[in-house]
Design a protein around this motif. Structure first.
Motif, PDB file in Angstrom:
ATOM      1  N   GLY A 169      40.820  30.835  53.030  1.00  0.00           N
ATOM      2  CA  GLY A 169      42.216  30.779  52.791  1.00  0.00           C
ATOM      3  C   GLY A 169      42.648  30.961  51.418  1.00  0.00           C
ATOM      4  N   GLU A 170      41.994  30.265  50.621  1.00  0.00           N
ATOM      5  CA  GLU A 170      42.247  30.355  49.145  1.00  0.00           C
ATOM      6  C   GLU A 170      41.885  31.597  48.525  1.00  0.00           C
ATOM      7  OE1 GLU A 170      43.571  28.334  47.091  1.00  0.00           O
ATOM      8  OE2 GLU A 170      43.919  26.491  48.301  1.00  0.00           O
ATOM      9  N   LEU A 171      40.608  32.013  48.951  1.00  0.00           N
ATOM     10  CA  LEU A 171      40.255  33.477  48.545  1.00  0.00           C
ATOM     11  C   LEU A 171      41.308  34.510  48.771  1.00  0.00           C
ATOM     12  CD1 LEU A 171      37.788  35.155  47.207  1.00  0.00           C
ATOM     13  CD2 LEU A 171      36.876  35.473  49.695  1.00  0.00           C
ATOM     14  N   GLN A 172      41.889  34.530  50.135  1.00  0.00           N
ATOM     15  CA  GLN A 172      42.867  35.509  50.542  1.00  0.00           C
ATOM     16  C   GLN A 172      43.952  35.347  49.784  1.00  0.00           C
ATOM     17  OE1 GLN A 172      42.540  38.185  52.305  1.00  0.00           O
ATOM     18  NE2 GLN A 172      44.973  38.505  52.466  1.00  0.00           N
ATOM     19  N   ARG A 173      44.438  34.222  49.170  1.00  0.00           N
ATOM     20  CA  ARG A 173      45.825  33.878  48.535  1.00  0.00           C
ATOM     21  C   ARG A 173      45.425  34.406  47.046  1.00  0.00           C
ATOM     22  NH1 ARG A 173      46.396  29.683  51.899  1.00  0.00           N
ATOM     23  NH2 ARG A 173      45.164  28.248  50.868  1.00  0.00           N
ATOM     24  N   THR A 174      44.391  34.117  46.747  1.00  0.00           N
ATOM     25  CA  THR A 174      43.943  34.554  45.311  1.00  0.00           C
ATOM     26  C   THR A 174      43.858  35.994  45.214  1.00  0.00           C
ATOM     27  OG1 THR A 174      42.725  32.642  44.968  1.00  0.00           O
ATOM     28  CG2 THR A 174      42.276  34.379  43.390  1.00  0.00           C
ATOM     29  N   ARG A 175      43.440  36.826  46.344  1.00  0.00           N
ATOM     30  CA  ARG A 175      43.413  38.463  46.029  1.00  0.00           C
ATOM     31  C   ARG A 175      44.741  38.972  46.253  1.00  0.00           C
ATOM     32  NH1 ARG A 175      37.986  39.043  49.961  1.00  0.00           N
ATOM     33  NH2 ARG A 175      36.261  39.123  48.212  1.00  0.00           N
ATOM     34  N   GLU A 176      45.717  38.318  47.095  1.00  0.00           N
ATOM     35  CA  GLU A 176      46.794  38.646  47.079  1.00  0.00           C
ATOM     36  C   GLU A 176      47.662  38.582  45.890  1.00  0.00           C
ATOM     37  OE1 GLU A 176      48.564  36.668  50.267  1.00  0.00           O
ATOM     38  OE2 GLU A 176      47.764  37.805  51.807  1.00  0.00           O
ATOM     39  N   GLU A 177      47.296  37.326  45.147  1.00  0.00           N
ATOM     40  CA  GLU A 177      48.119  36.971  43.962  1.00  0.00           C
ATOM     41  C   GLU A 177      47.505  38.232  42.782  1.00  0.00           C
ATOM     42  OE1 GLU A 177      50.761  35.777  41.216  1.00  0.00           O
ATOM     43  OE2 GLU A 177      50.558  35.157  43.366  1.00  0.00           O
ATOM     44  N   LEU A 178      46.242  38.540  42.903  1.00  0.00           N
ATOM     45  CA  LEU A 178      45.769  39.492  41.937  1.00  0.00           C
ATOM     46  C   LEU A 178      46.443  40.923  41.819  1.00  0.00           C
ATOM     47  CD1 LEU A 178      41.796  38.123  41.844  1.00  0.00           C
ATOM     48  CD2 LEU A 178      43.615  38.116  39.937  1.00  0.00           C
ATOM     49  N   ALA A 179      46.590  41.047  43.514  1.00  0.00           N
ATOM     50  CA  ALA A 179      47.096  42.439  43.940  1.00  0.00           C
ATOM     51  C   ALA A 179      48.344  42.607  43.055  1.00  0.00           C
ATOM     52  CB  ALA A 179      46.965  42.692  45.178  1.00  0.00           C
ATOM     53  N   ARG A 180      49.238  41.426  43.358  1.00  0.00           N
ATOM     54  CA  ARG A 180      50.666  41.363  42.837  1.00  0.00           C
ATOM     55  C   ARG A 180      50.584  41.521  41.326  1.00  0.00           C
ATOM     56  NH1 ARG A 180      51.432  37.827  47.230  1.00  0.00           N
ATOM     57  NH2 ARG A 180      50.936  35.992  46.027  1.00  0.00           N
ATOM     58  N   LEU A 181      49.688  40.781  40.680  1.00  0.00           N
ATOM     59  CA  LEU A 181      49.561  40.794  39.259  1.00  0.00           C
ATOM     60  C   LEU A 181      49.018  42.027  38.660  1.00  0.00           C
ATOM     61  CD1 LEU A 181      47.917  37.427  38.669  1.00  0.00           C
ATOM     62  CD2 LEU A 181      50.326  37.979  38.000  1.00  0.00           C
ATOM     63  N   ALA A 182      48.151  42.819  39.490  1.00  0.00           N
ATOM     64  CA  ALA A 182      47.811  44.358  39.045  1.00  0.00           C
ATOM     65  C   ALA A 182      49.113  45.159  39.162  1.00  0.00           C
ATOM     66  CB  ALA A 182      46.701  44.847  40.054  1.00  0.00           C
ATOM     67  N   ILE A 183      49.839  45.089  40.029  1.00  0.00           N
ATOM     68  CA  ILE A 183      51.061  46.010  40.151  1.00  0.00           C
ATOM     69  C   ILE A 183      52.350  45.537  39.034  1.00  0.00           C
ATOM     70  CG2 ILE A 183      53.050  46.597  41.444  1.00  0.00           C
ATOM     71  CD1 ILE A 183      51.412  46.192  44.105  1.00  0.00           C
ATOM     72  N   THR A 184      52.324  44.139  38.779  1.00  0.00           N
ATOM     73  CA  THR A 184      53.307  43.989  37.683  1.00  0.00           C
ATOM     74  C   THR A 184      52.623  44.188  36.327  1.00  0.00           C
ATOM     75  OG1 THR A 184      53.720  41.964  39.193  1.00  0.00           O
ATOM     76  CG2 THR A 184      54.279  41.869  36.645  1.00  0.00           C
ATOM     77  N   GLU A 185      51.503  44.214  36.226  1.00  0.00           N
ATOM     78  CA  GLU A 185      50.809  44.601  34.745  1.00  0.00           C
ATOM     79  C   GLU A 185      50.967  45.881  34.619  1.00  0.00           C
ATOM     80  OE1 GLU A 185      46.550  44.331  32.412  1.00  0.00           O
ATOM     81  OE2 GLU A 185      46.685  43.419  34.475  1.00  0.00           O
ATOM     82  N   GLU A 186      50.799  46.859  35.546  1.00  0.00           N
ATOM     83  CA  GLU A 186      51.114  48.406  35.269  1.00  0.00           C
ATOM     84  C   GLU A 186      52.588  48.496  34.964  1.00  0.00           C
ATOM     85  OE1 GLU A 186      50.163  52.125  34.925  1.00  0.00           O
ATOM     86  OE2 GLU A 186      48.899  50.525  34.902  1.00  0.00           O
ATOM     87  N   ARG A 187      53.569  47.853  35.654  1.00  0.00           N
ATOM     88  CA  ARG A 187      54.849  48.104  35.353  1.00  0.00           C
ATOM     89  C   ARG A 187      55.449  47.529  33.977  1.00  0.00           C
ATOM     90  NH1 ARG A 187      57.555  45.702  41.032  1.00  0.00           N
ATOM     91  NH2 ARG A 187      57.183  47.627  42.377  1.00  0.00           N
ATOM     92  N   LEU A 188      54.665  46.326  33.602  1.00  0.00           N
ATOM     93  CA  LEU A 188      54.861  45.762  32.185  1.00  0.00           C
ATOM     94  C   LEU A 188      54.395  46.887  31.179  1.00  0.00           C
ATOM     95  CD1 LEU A 188      54.304  42.124  32.785  1.00  0.00           C
ATOM     96  CD2 LEU A 188      56.522  43.346  32.406  1.00  0.00           C
TER      97      LEU A 188
END
Length: 391
Positions: A169-188
């Motif tokens: 569960g922690e791994l899945q949440r971490t990957r979801e957060e990394l995916a969101r961060l990747a999108i946010t980083e590209e926008r930034l």
């Protein structure tokens, strides 16, 4: 397939399966409480039997409470109080129940292992086994040794399965957060480029406009000069914006494919990308780079995918590129089809049309497929670039 490859495909369904398995195993092992319960009811009538039943029921209830909460990853401070209560019940158990209480001796070590953290969990796990052994003094040695071994293996298996489900569960949440961060980083990144280009010019425009407002009406020539300067700065700013947008759109297809693969694999999505023909024109490669990026963004934002496939078919002078993923969510897919604007999936139609291509998408059996039909060789006619300036 090694463990890292198997874990790469872990998704929400795998996490749910692990949690259900851990919960079923933990709840099922509670059935062993029937052994001391039957002994207490059969051998100890009266007050002692009633006390034994209460102790066994309380111990089992605490065990189930802590086990289920650990599987659901819902720890709280009151769990420590439940653990302390469970310890008291376990200490009192041998004095009220018979020797068969050892059949549920795995519950206390298991509770310590899943409730505490770090070295405290290990210490509590082994200390609970030592406590069981001390409380067993006076019983048959062979029975105590057999029960202790059985309790150690059972508690270890239960704790391992529960902790494994929690880690997934922690791994899945971490990957979801990394995916969101990747999108946010590209926008930034794009926002920073615009800020660097426009920040200074807009500040100058604001300052000179404020100064122009203070010029007396009688000094028309000076006012015209200031307005001309502001107009020149505005034109330069417009040129800079076009340059930034042009530079942002002119991407390398190879670099984009590599970046998308890295982001998706970091998010737990297995990528299988075919090689694209080397005969594609630069404009087509830029359009495909945009398409691959948009497909990856749509996957990360609107799906629970574990696999992303990029397939290439060549038919004469045409190349059909399909990008598919297996995690489509129907509602989000409908929204993505209805999305309009240059940065969404609908914007790909315009970009591909300008290079002689077309775009299609469909959903089937839980798969979302983006189909891109593009010319395989440079076209004879000169096409207007998607990044060109209109005059």
């Amino acid at each position: 397939m090694g463990a890292p490859e198997r874990l790469t495909g872990v998704g929400p369904a795998t996490v749910r399966l692990a949690r259900i398995g851990a919960a079923v195993f933990s709840v099922g092992m509670a059935a062993f409480a029937a052994v001391p319960l039957l002994e207490a009811l059969g051998r100890f009538p009266g007050a002692r039997g009633a006390v034994a039943v209460l102790l066994i029921t309380g111990l089992t209830g605490c065990y189930l409470w802590l086990g289920v909460r650990a599987v659901l990853h819902r720890s709280a401070r009151r769990d420590l109080f439940v653990l302390a209560t469970m310890t008291v019940l376990a200490v009192a158990m041998p004095f009220a129940a018979g020797y068969s209480w050892l059949s549920i001796g795995f519950m206390l070590p298991f509770a310590y292992a899943i409730t505490l953290r770090g070295w405290r969990a290990w210490t509590g796990f082994f200390a609970a086994h030592v406590l069981n052994a001390v409380l067993s003094i006076g019983h048959d040695v062979n029975w105590v040794l057999f029960s202790s071994l059985q309790n150690t293996l059972t508690a270890g298996a239960l704790a391992g399965l529960t902790i494994f489900a929690t880690l997934l569960g922690e791994l899945q949440r971490t990957r979801e957060e990394l995916a969101r961060l990747a999108i946010t980083e590209e926008r930034l990144r794009f926002a920073r480029e615009l800020h660097d280009v426009l920040g200074h010019n807009l500040s100058v425009i604001a300052m000179r406009t404020e100064l122009s407002m203070r010029i007396p009406a009688s000094q028309v020539k000076r006012l015209h000069g200031e307005l001309a300067e502001i107009h020149d700065i505005a034109r330069r700013s417009l040129h800079d914006v076009r340059a930034v947008v042009k530079g942002y759109r002119e991407m390398s297809l190879e670099r984009e494919l590599s970046g998308v693969r890295k982001v998706l694999e970091t998010a737990g999505v297995r990528c299988d990308f075919a090689d694209l023909p080397a005969t594609l024109s630069p404009d087509v490669r830029v359009a495909l780079a945009w398409a691959v990026r948009e497909a990856a963004t749509n996957l990360l934002r609107h799906s629970d995918a574990t696999v992303c496939l990029l397939h290439v078919d060549t038919e004469g002078d045409r190349v059909l590129v399909t990008v598919a993923n297996d995690g489509v969510r129907e509602n989000d897919a409908v929204k993505s089809r209805d999305n309009v604007g240059g940065s969404g999936l609908a914007g790909l139609d315009e970009r591909l049309t300008q290079v002689g291509g077309s775009c299609g998408r469909h959903i089937e059996d839980g798969w979302f497929t983006l189909s891109l039909d593009v010319p395989g060789r440079p076209m004879a006619a000169t096409l207007t670039s998607a990044t060109g300036d209109r005059k």
